[in-house]
Design a protein around this motif. Structure first.
Motif, PDB file in Angstrom:
ATOM      1  N   ALA A   1     -13.905   3.387  12.563  1.00  0.00           N
ATOM      2  CA  ALA A   1     -12.779   2.954  11.738  1.00  0.00           C
ATOM      3  C   ALA A   1     -11.445   3.474  12.268  1.00  0.00           C
ATOM      4  N   ASP A   2     -10.502   2.556  12.441  1.00  0.00           N
ATOM      5  CA  ASP A   2      -9.117   2.931  12.735  1.00  0.00           C
ATOM      6  C   ASP A   2      -8.436   3.165  11.393  1.00  0.00           C
ATOM      7  N   MET A   3      -8.277   4.436  11.036  1.00  0.00           N
ATOM      8  CA  MET A   3      -7.696   4.791   9.729  1.00  0.00           C
ATOM      9  C   MET A   3      -6.236   5.229   9.855  1.00  0.00           C
ATOM     10  N   THR A   4      -5.550   4.730  10.858  1.00  0.00           N
ATOM     11  CA  THR A   4      -4.170   5.151  11.095  1.00  0.00           C
ATOM     12  C   THR A   4      -3.304   5.048   9.838  1.00  0.00           C
ATOM     13  N   SER A   5      -3.494   3.991   9.062  1.00  0.00           N
ATOM     14  CA  SER A   5      -2.583   3.799   7.924  1.00  0.00           C
ATOM     15  C   SER A   5      -3.165   4.297   6.610  1.00  0.00           C
ATOM     16  N   CYS A   6      -4.408   4.791   6.603  1.00  0.00           N
ATOM     17  CA  CYS A   6      -4.987   5.182   5.304  1.00  0.00           C
ATOM     18  C   CYS A   6      -5.613   6.569   5.264  1.00  0.00           C
TER      19      CYS A   6
ATOM     20  N   GLU B   1      -5.044  -2.879   6.735  1.00  0.00           N
ATOM     21  CA  GLU B   1      -4.269  -3.609   7.736  1.00  0.00           C
ATOM     22  C   GLU B   1      -2.831  -3.697   7.229  1.00  0.00           C
ATOM     23  N   THR B   2      -1.893  -3.260   8.068  1.00  0.00           N
ATOM     24  CA  THR B   2      -0.535  -3.029   7.576  1.00  0.00           C
ATOM     25  C   THR B   2       0.396  -4.248   7.655  1.00  0.00           C
ATOM     26  N   ILE B   3       0.042  -5.244   8.454  1.00  0.00           N
ATOM     27  CA  ILE B   3       0.969  -6.367   8.677  1.00  0.00           C
ATOM     28  C   ILE B   3       0.919  -7.369   7.529  1.00  0.00           C
TER      29      ILE B   3
ATOM     30  N   TYR C   1     -13.763  -1.577  12.719  1.00  0.00           N
ATOM     31  CA  TYR C   1     -12.908  -2.264  11.757  1.00  0.00           C
ATOM     32  C   TYR C   1     -11.704  -1.391  11.378  1.00  0.00           C
ATOM     33  N   VAL C   2     -10.740  -2.041  10.725  1.00  0.00           N
ATOM     34  CA  VAL C   2      -9.533  -1.353  10.266  1.00  0.00           C
ATOM     35  C   VAL C   2      -9.535  -1.440   8.737  1.00  0.00           C
ATOM     36  N   PRO C   3      -9.812  -0.326   8.043  1.00  0.00           N
ATOM     37  CA  PRO C   3      -9.945  -0.375   6.574  1.00  0.00           C
ATOM     38  C   PRO C   3      -8.688  -0.864   5.864  1.00  0.00           C
TER      39      PRO C   3
ATOM     40  N   ALA D   1      -1.115   9.669  14.039  1.00  0.00           N
ATOM     41  CA  ALA D   1      -0.569  10.561  13.006  1.00  0.00           C
ATOM     42  C   ALA D   1       0.634   9.991  12.252  1.00  0.00           C
ATOM     43  N   GLN D   2       1.172   8.875  12.737  1.00  0.00           N
ATOM     44  CA  GLN D   2       2.536   8.511  12.310  1.00  0.00           C
ATOM     45  C   GLN D   2       2.702   8.014  10.884  1.00  0.00           C
ATOM     46  N   LYS D   3       1.623   7.800  10.120  1.00  0.00           N
ATOM     47  CA  LYS D   3       1.795   7.289   8.763  1.00  0.00           C
ATOM     48  C   LYS D   3       1.772   8.425   7.724  1.00  0.00           C
ATOM     49  N   ASN D   4       0.681   9.174   7.695  1.00  0.00           N
ATOM     50  CA  ASN D   4       0.528  10.182   6.635  1.00  0.00           C
ATOM     51  C   ASN D   4       0.455  11.611   7.159  1.00  0.00           C
TER      52      ASN D   4
HETATM   53  C1  LIG Z   1       0.513   1.529  11.940  1.00  0.00           C
HETATM   54  C2  LIG Z   1      -0.636   0.986  12.656  1.00  0.00           C
HETATM   55  C3  LIG Z   1      -0.502   0.477  13.920  1.00  0.00           C
HETATM   56  C4  LIG Z   1       0.845   0.400  14.575  1.00  0.00           C
HETATM   57  O1  LIG Z   1       1.076   1.514  15.237  1.00  0.00           O
HETATM   58  P1  LIG Z   1       2.520   1.781  15.831  1.00  0.00           P
HETATM   59  O2  LIG Z   1       2.256   2.765  16.899  1.00  0.00           O
HETATM   60  O3  LIG Z   1       3.305   2.346  14.703  1.00  0.00           O
HETATM   61  O4  LIG Z   1       3.027   0.488  16.328  1.00  0.00           O
HETATM   62  C5  LIG Z   1      -1.623   0.000  14.576  1.00  0.00           C
HETATM   63  N1  LIG Z   1      -2.828   0.014  14.008  1.00  0.00           N
HETATM   64  C6  LIG Z   1      -3.005   0.490  12.773  1.00  0.00           C
HETATM   65  C7  LIG Z   1      -4.352   0.472  12.160  1.00  0.00           C
HETATM   66  C8  LIG Z   1      -1.911   0.985  12.054  1.00  0.00           C
HETATM   67  O5  LIG Z   1      -2.073   1.434  10.816  1.00  0.00           O
END
Ligand SMILES: *Cc1c(COP(=O)(O)O)cnc(C)c1O
Length: 257
Positions: free
Chosen positions: A66-71, A46-48, A42-44, A89-92
């Motif tokens: 967990a895909d925690m890319t944004s949190c 969701e950015t969209i 799951y993705v804790p 790494a691109q968010k925080n």
């Molecule tokens: C930001 C984000 C993405 C998008 O990634 P980009 O490489 O910036 O397009 C995908 N999945 C999650 C969970 C994100 O937070």
């Protein structure tokens, strides 16, 4: 997208969804977890659509991925609740191109399926201390700087308190206003991606344009859903949110006449 990719490798299925509206997370009562499920993904946050699970799904013995890319690092988490955590790494954390993975040791014991390329087998990276191939050095350097900065702010807990204040101030203003609206339900609202719209949606392009003139950037919603979005990752200070609210007040006054 992750689901589609998983289908290419193994039998994947959707446990629950609130598609196509995504105004809240799927209630636990609607989850259908089949027998012999290997893991739950799951993705804790969701950015969209700006939707967040406010609780970690309780899945008993099934490893939670967990895909925690944004949190990751925007709020404290108990790592032991997860089988595997990963985050771009691109968010925080740093620049796009570095990925952080935290994986439970016992999950590394199983042989990876023979169709998995060596480079995508996490055991390869563990065995080689993350140096199986040359890592992106500059991204690691920036991550190190960022970790030092986070510590200097008082750590993740301190940032979490600020993140909550930032989100609460913005949602509170949007909810009070009859000019702006947020369709995400209260307990599913993201604390880092505040998605909203203007009731008269034809004004949104003008909003984005004037916001830019006030030094407020990247307020356009994701191209797939439109609307407006304020992303309040760790790097955004509370002053930025105050400036946005002040601009929103002025814009609504000017366009309510
Ligand atoms: C930001 C984000 C993405 C998008 O990634 P980009 O490489 O910036 O397009 C995908 N999945 C999650 C969970 C994100 O937070």
């Amino acid at each position: 997208m992750a689901y589609e990719e998983a289908c290419k490798l193994k039998h994947a299925y959707s446990v629950a969804t609130t598609a196509p509206n995504f105004t809240h997370t799927p209630p636990k009562a609607d989850w259908e977890i089949k027998n012999n499920t290997t893991y739950l993904y799951y993705v804790p946050n969701e950015t969209i659509n700006g939707v967040r699970f406010n609780k970690i799904p309780a899945v008993n013995t099934i490893p939670l991925i967990a895909d925690m890319t944004s949190c990751l690092l925007s709020e404290p988490i108990n790592v032991a609740d997860f089988g595997l955590i990963f985050a771009g790494a691109q968010k925080n954390i740093s620049i796009a191109g570095l990925t952080i993975v935290i994986v439970r040791n016992d999950l590394l014991k199983n042989e990876a399926s023979p169709v998995i390329p060596t480079m995508l087998d996490y055991r390869t990276h563990v065995m080689h201390d993350s140096l199986y191939a040359t890592p992106p050095g500059f991204n690691c350097y920036i991550a190190h700087k960022m970790f030092q900065w986070i510590k200097a702010q008082g750590g993740v807990e301190a940032l979490y308190q600020i993140n909550r204040q930032k989100a609460a101030a913005l949602y509170e203003y949007i909810d009070e206003s009859s000019f702006y609206t947020c369709r995400v339900e209260g307990d599913s609202r993201s604390i880092v991606n505040v998605c909203f719209s203007i009731v008269k949606s034809e004004l949104e392009a003008e909003f984005v344009k004037q916001a830019k003139e006030h030094g407020l950037y990247a307020l356009q919603g994701h191209r797939t859903v439109g609307g407006l979005r304020a992303s309040l990752y760790n790097a955004m200070p509370i002053e930025g949110v105050k400036a946005l609210i002040s601009f929103m007040q002025d814009f609504s006054k000017e366009h309510s006449k």
